[in-house]
Structures are given as C-alpha cells and as structure tokens.
Design an enzyme around this catalytic site. Sequence first.
Site, short mmCIF file in Angstrom:
data_model
loop_
_atom_site.label_atom_id
_atom_site.label_comp_id
_atom_site.label_asym_id
_atom_site.label_seq_id
_atom_site.Cartn_x
_atom_site.Cartn_y
_atom_site.Cartn_z
N GLU A 158 0.29 5.21 0.62
CA GLU A 158 -0.61 6.27 1.04
C GLU A 158 -0.14 7.62 0.52
OE1 GLU A 158 -2.03 4.12 5.19
OE2 GLU A 158 -0.84 5.96 5.32
N CYS A 201 -10.47 -3.07 -4.93
CA CYS A 201 -9.55 -4.13 -5.33
C CYS A 201 -10.31 -5.36 -5.82
CB CYS A 201 -8.63 -4.51 -4.18
SG CYS A 201 -7.40 -3.24 -3.79
N ASN A 243 0.84 -1.20 0.00
CA ASN A 243 0.00 0.00 0.00
C ASN A 243 0.87 1.24 0.00
OD1 ASN A 243 0.54 -0.83 2.78
ND2 ASN A 243 -0.96 0.67 3.48
N GLU A 270 -2.92 -4.65 -3.24
CA GLU A 270 -3.42 -5.59 -4.24
C GLU A 270 -3.43 -4.96 -5.63
OE1 GLU A 270 -4.66 -4.72 -1.28
OE2 GLU A 270 -6.11 -6.19 -0.55
#
Length: 155
Positions: free
Chosen positions: A63, A113, A61, A74
């Site tokens: 951010e 996702c 991930n 993902e």
Amino acid sequence: MNKSLTINYQEFDSPDELSKADRSLMEHAIAATGNAYAPYSSFHVGAALLLGNGEIVTGSNQENIAYPSGLCAERTAMFAASAQYSGARFEALAVVGRNSDGQLCEASPCGACRQVMIEYEGRQGSPMRIICYLDGGRIRVVEGATNLLPFGFNF
C-alpha cells in the site's frame, strides 16, 4: 438474443484436499502475507506463482498513502516473475488474505489483477490455475482467468 455464462471451478473443504504441489503453493502464499505493507487497510494479501520451470515467485500487497499507488499481491508476483524469468510460463497462482486479527481469510484477485492474468495467459497461449483461499479454510480453484473475468480485454 439471450445468452448465458457458465463459470467452471472446484471448491475444496480444506487445503488438505489439494495436490501436494497446490498445497505447497498455498503455503508460500500464506508466508507471503508476512511481507505485505498494509498500514492503511490492515488486510495482508499473499500470492505465490508457480512457473513452468518449477520456480515459485511470491508477492504481497504494497500500500501507499498516495492511493491508488500501491500494488496488489497478485500483480506484484506476476510482474516480479516476468522481470526475473522472462518468458516463463505461469502455471498456477495461489492467493490468500490475512485480516487485521491475523486470521487467514478470503482473498480473490481484483479486476485489474484479473485483466493482467488474462494478458499473461494470452501471451503464453494457455490458462493458469488460480487457487483462492476462502473463509473457513475452503479453497476455490479456477482454470483460467477468463472464468474470473469473462469479458476481459483481448489483444
């Protein structure tokens, strides 16, 4: 008219119960948590995608202060795989989280996702296996994203 849904999945008490290939994929996802950029949530997610050609593409991930401009692990993995290995089949995707204490924890794909997974499955004409780490070290394995998002968009 009443209708019902059945969601098929398997749960395992530990990653040790997985096949060697799925254990390896989960280990790649765990390693990918170290590449997450999560200064706002402190929730690091790693994903590892096994392609039909045997390659494993990882994602984490990412951010951004301009929420929601970040990207989930993902989708990072799926988009990178699609860009680097155009047309490669997505066989399996492993997902794991790491909390602010650095402990492995449950992570499951978000709705966006799941929808992206459904589109890739439609493009390749077959489902992928989704392997999620659960709290306590358990593992959930789902065959196909429609088991995660039964009313996803179709094309």
